[in-house]
Design a protein around this motif. Structure first.
Motif, short mmCIF file in Angstrom:
data_model
loop_
_atom_site.label_atom_id
_atom_site.label_comp_id
_atom_site.label_asym_id
_atom_site.label_seq_id
_atom_site.Cartn_x
_atom_site.Cartn_y
_atom_site.Cartn_z
N SER A 140 -2.99 47.47 20.96
CA SER A 140 -3.75 48.55 21.59
C SER A 140 -2.89 49.80 21.68
O SER A 140 -1.81 49.77 22.28
N ALA A 144 -9.54 53.17 22.98
CA ALA A 144 -10.46 52.95 21.87
C ALA A 144 -9.76 53.07 20.52
O ALA A 144 -10.38 53.42 19.51
N ARG A 145 -8.46 52.77 20.50
CA ARG A 145 -7.71 52.85 19.24
C ARG A 145 -6.80 51.62 19.12
O ARG A 145 -6.03 51.31 20.02
N MET A 161 -4.87 51.77 11.11
CA MET A 161 -5.32 52.29 12.40
C MET A 161 -6.84 52.18 12.48
O MET A 161 -7.54 52.50 11.51
N ILE A 162 -7.35 51.77 13.63
CA ILE A 162 -8.79 51.56 13.80
C ILE A 162 -9.28 52.34 15.02
O ILE A 162 -8.75 52.15 16.13
N ASP A 163 -10.27 53.20 14.83
CA ASP A 163 -10.93 53.88 15.94
C ASP A 163 -12.16 53.06 16.33
O ASP A 163 -13.09 52.90 15.53
N CYS A 164 -12.14 52.51 17.52
CA CYS A 164 -13.22 51.63 17.98
C CYS A 164 -14.40 52.46 18.49
O CYS A 164 -14.21 53.56 19.03
N THR A 210 -17.11 46.72 18.19
CA THR A 210 -15.67 46.86 17.96
C THR A 210 -15.13 45.70 17.12
O THR A 210 -14.34 45.90 16.20
N THR A 213 -15.99 46.29 13.60
CA THR A 213 -15.16 47.36 13.04
C THR A 213 -13.79 46.83 12.65
O THR A 213 -13.26 47.14 11.56
N THR A 217 -12.27 46.49 8.77
CA THR A 217 -10.96 47.04 8.36
C THR A 217 -10.10 45.95 7.75
O THR A 217 -9.42 46.17 6.73
#
Length: 338
Positions: A140, A144-145, A161-164, A210, A213, A217
């Motif tokens: 984390s 939200a990232r 990198m994942i933007d939730c 999420t 997502t 990825t």
């Protein structure tokens, strides 16, 4: 089929030409090799070899040189793979054992191959599609990232990198990490999509977006063609062989800059056997004056990538094949122990 004596004559011609860089005559052959026959007989054997396309006369001198066909027969029938000496094996192991990560392994392998063979060395990175998942880490970075870290059995590390869509709590992230690794750790990449397709349903409705997502990825990371990476070294070694390239070395250098060409030269990663392509057997015209010796490497019994060398057709094939095979074996051991 050639007689045993003519095979011996061809072997002697290849060995002398590789060693001296000079066309080989019958008188020199009888002086240097115990062929057990007269120079006149050797001349007759050379004439027969020339008629069948195994040797050729480069100019008006009495000497002959091997053709691509002659080298091919030499590699297939006459050349054993020269084993590395114990000191050479120790030097290979000590040099590669100092690597700190996969990039370092590949970089050291390229340098080592170029030094051992005095040719151009090419090493392909381990193929993701032939790898297995060792671990998936989720970290984390903000509410939200999330950072996804994929670690493979070959030591390769991929980060994304994942933007939730909504904030994702630490407890939910830990739950996803645990469930994900229980399904995919130790499994082949090709199996992962099927193993995780129902995973979002194990979470509360508000978290499913999420989770989906993150999984998207992960799957994108698995199928990206990151395996189409390679490292090349020792190009300067080609300058020692200027006279081996009949017109200019430029087409060879241009071909070596084309990654797609080099990947095709190395061959399919899943094929772990030794491959030797000589002269015009290389489909790319710029490399018609070169030979490529390649072999697969990997942990366990399956190759995950290829490594090899590119040099002139006037190559020490037994020594080059021995060095390429030995280095591949040690790289495979390192990956298995990493």
């Amino acid at each position: 089929m050639l007689s045993e004596r003519r095979l011996q004559v061809l072997r002697a011609i290849v060995q002398d030409y590789v060693g001296t860089e000079e066309p080989v005559g019958s008188k020199a052959l009888t002086e240097r090799h115990n062929l057990g026959v007269s120079p006149a007989t050797v001349r007759n054997d050379m004439a027969a070899l020339e008629d069948e396309g195994f040797i050729a006369q480069p100019h008006t001198s009495a000497g002959r040189i091997p053709t691509d066909k002659g080298y091919r027969l030499f590699v297939d029938k006459l050349a054993g793979v020269k084993p590395m000496t114990p000191p050479e094996r120790r030097a290979i192991q000590n040099f590669l054992d100092g690597a700190v990560d996969l990039d370092d392994v590949v970089a050291r392998t390229v340098r080592l191959l170029a030094q051992l063979t005095r040719q151009v060395a090419v090493v392909q990175y381990p193929s993701l599609t032939r790898s297995t998942v060792r671990h998936v880490e989720l970290l984390s970075l903000a509410p939200a990232r999330v950072m996804l870290v994929l670690i493979t059995d070959t030591g390769r590390v991929e980060q994304r990198m994942i933007d939730c869509p909504v904030p994702f709590g630490e407890a939910s992230l830990a739950d996803l990490r645990a469930r994900l690794n229980s399904k995919v750790a130790g499994r082949r990449f090709t199996d992962v999509p099927r193993l995780v397709e129902d995973l979002p349903e194990a979470f509360d409705i508000e978290d499913r977006g999420t989770v989906s997502t993150v999984l998207s990825t992960l799957l994108e990371t698995l199928v990206e063609e990151n395996e189409e990476r390679l490292m090349i070294g020792g190009t300067a070694n080609l300058t020692r062989f200027g006279h081996d390239f009949p017109l200019t070395i430029r087409p060879v250098l241009e071909a070596l800059e084309e990654q797609v060409v080099l990947l095709k030269l190395l061959g399919e990663a899943g094929d772990s056997g030794m491959t030797v392509r000589i002269g015009h057997e290389n489909a790319y015209e710029g490399l018609n004056s070169t030979s490529v010796v390649s072999v697969g490497y990997g942990s366990g019994g399956e190759a995950v990538a290829k490594l090899g060398v590119v040099g002139p057709t006037r190559m020490d094939y037994p020594g080059t094949m021995g060095a390429v095979r030995a280095v591949a074996r040690y790289v495979g051991q390192i990956l298995a122990e990493s």
